[in-house]
Structure formats: C-alpha cells, structure tokens
Design an enzyme around this catalytic site. Sequence first.
Site, short mmCIF file in Angstrom:
data_model
loop_
_atom_site.label_atom_id
_atom_site.label_comp_id
_atom_site.label_asym_id
_atom_site.label_seq_id
_atom_site.Cartn_x
_atom_site.Cartn_y
_atom_site.Cartn_z
N TYR A 138 32.51 -5.07 33.45
CA TYR A 138 31.37 -4.61 33.14
C TYR A 138 30.04 -4.88 33.75
CZ TYR A 138 27.82 -2.29 30.12
OH TYR A 138 26.99 -1.62 29.32
N HIS A 179 43.34 3.96 26.50
CA HIS A 179 43.03 2.73 25.98
C HIS A 179 44.26 2.05 25.74
CE1 HIS A 179 38.84 3.16 25.44
NE2 HIS A 179 38.75 3.79 24.15
N GLY A 207 32.74 -0.24 28.44
CA GLY A 207 32.07 0.44 29.41
C GLY A 207 32.91 1.91 29.84
N THR A 208 33.96 2.23 29.11
CA THR A 208 34.71 3.40 29.31
C THR A 208 34.02 4.69 29.55
OG1 THR A 208 36.14 2.65 27.60
CG2 THR A 208 36.51 4.61 28.50
N GLY A 247 25.96 -1.19 19.49
CA GLY A 247 26.88 -1.78 18.28
C GLY A 247 27.78 -0.89 17.51
#
Length: 254
Positions: free
Chosen positions: A180, A113, A56-57, A249
Amino acid sequence: MIPSLPKRNGWGGNEDLVLFQGLWIYPFMLPGILSAQQQFQAQPADIIVCSAPKTGTTWLKSLIFATMTRTSFDDSTSPLLSKMPHDVVPFMEFDHARFCTHRELGVPLLATHVPHSLLPQSIIDSGCKIVYICRDPKDTLFRYIISLPGASYYGPYWDHVLGYWKASLEHPERFLFFKYEELMEDTVLYVTKLATFIGHPFSSEEQRKGMPEKIVEMCSFDHLSNLEANKSGIHRDGMIENKLYFGKGWLGTG
Ligand code: A3P
C-alpha cells in the site's frame, strides 16, 4: 460444522471468531468460503485481487478495473463514477458465491480476502493472474487484521501476507505483490507495472496522452470518496454503508 470449530473472541467484535483451516473468520463468512472452494471455476484470463481486509482493497479494485476497461470507458463514463468499487468488482466468497453469474460488464476481474492456502483449486490450476496488496501492520492494527495472539478476522495477518509473498517469489509471472505504501508513493509507476502484468500494457501513445495519470486521478481517494455513489448508498443487502469504505478507521469487511 460451525459448533465443532475452535472459537475465540475477535478484537472488538461481539461475535466469536471460529478457526477454519487455520483461518479466523466470523461464522457468517464460512458458507461463501466453502462454496467458493467447491464451486468457483477460475478462467485462465481471470485477474484475482487478493488482500487481507483494510489493506487497500477498494483502491486496488478501482485501479485494476479502470486499467482493464480503459478502451471501453474513460474518466467520464466509467462505471466507477456511478457505482462503488465493491459493486463493480465482486468478492468471490461474498457476492460471486451468491450470484455466480455476477461478473460486472463481462470483465474477468474478481476479488477475495481468503489466504493463499484456502484459494479454490481452480485458481491455482487455471494459471490466472493474482494481484496482492499488503499494508504496514501498524497502520492496520486498529483495523483488526493483525494477529495478537491470533484472533483477528481473516488472520493471522502474517500468514496471509507470507502465503502470497512466497507464492509471488515462486511464480512471479502469476503473482504481483503490492505494498500500500509503495502504491501511495508512486501510483503512476505501479499502475504502469500493473497494466503490463495483467496483459494490458500502456502503449507509448497512451503514455504520451497521460492515460496512467488519468486512471490514477480517477481512482484517487479524493475523487472516489467525493462521488455520490460512495458517499451515499448501502452495500451488500443493507449491511454496509458505502461511505464506510472510505472513512478512517472503519472495522468491517471490505
Ligand atoms: P484508512 O483505514 O487508513 O483510512 P480496504 O479497501 O482494504 O478496506 O482498505 C481501506 C483503506 O484504504 C482505508 O485506509 C482507506 O482510507 C484506504 N483507501 C480507500 N480508497 C482509497 C483510495 N482511492 N486511495 C488511497 N487509499 C484508499
């Protein structure tokens, strides 16, 4: 250094992952991570968005940017309407490591990250605030972040989540920990919490005028994924198509 690091096959990737300080990464990521560790100078007013990939960045970047810049831009002038969120909020170890002056519009907002254990010391020392997002592993399983038995990039995933979770328990004034699924369930509530945490609380007047709702609407999946900037264009020197950040995906880095 890279040839001396332990290697193993990553899920689905053609390239081997290497183990650097407990973190599985692709070799091309190492220079940026090292450069960030050695050179990144955090400022006390910085806000750092931290996450494992695919959790969900992109959404969180948009929500924080829109919240922080709401007095400069509105939902018809925001840079989020013409640029994709990763161009508006750079990654410390990818974009910022290469162009160290790259801080969009002077907004003190960056993302990373890397796990808590690998954050540059200046982030720890500066006292700046950190917002982390995690996601139910079963929803990210096919996005390659879970570690079974260990070789997912930026994994092990559990270590990633646990590092920030523990830090948020120890220093709740510095770390805000999002899930999220909770953000999906009541985005307005969490954006209101977020605004207070980062020191830009919504005034009663803003609440009365529906500012949190406007930000949530502007950053919604339906709205962002239908903008031309996110439907077309290519990110990071032609490496990644913008639309893939909003597709279902996709397995890349972002
Ligand atoms: P799916 O893989 O379930 O489609 P990241 O940005 O860390 O790569 O996370 C990607 C996930 O966030 C994707 O989930 C994507 O659909 C979702 N996402 C992207 N933008 C979003 C938004 N504005 N609102 C909600 N979810 C979003």
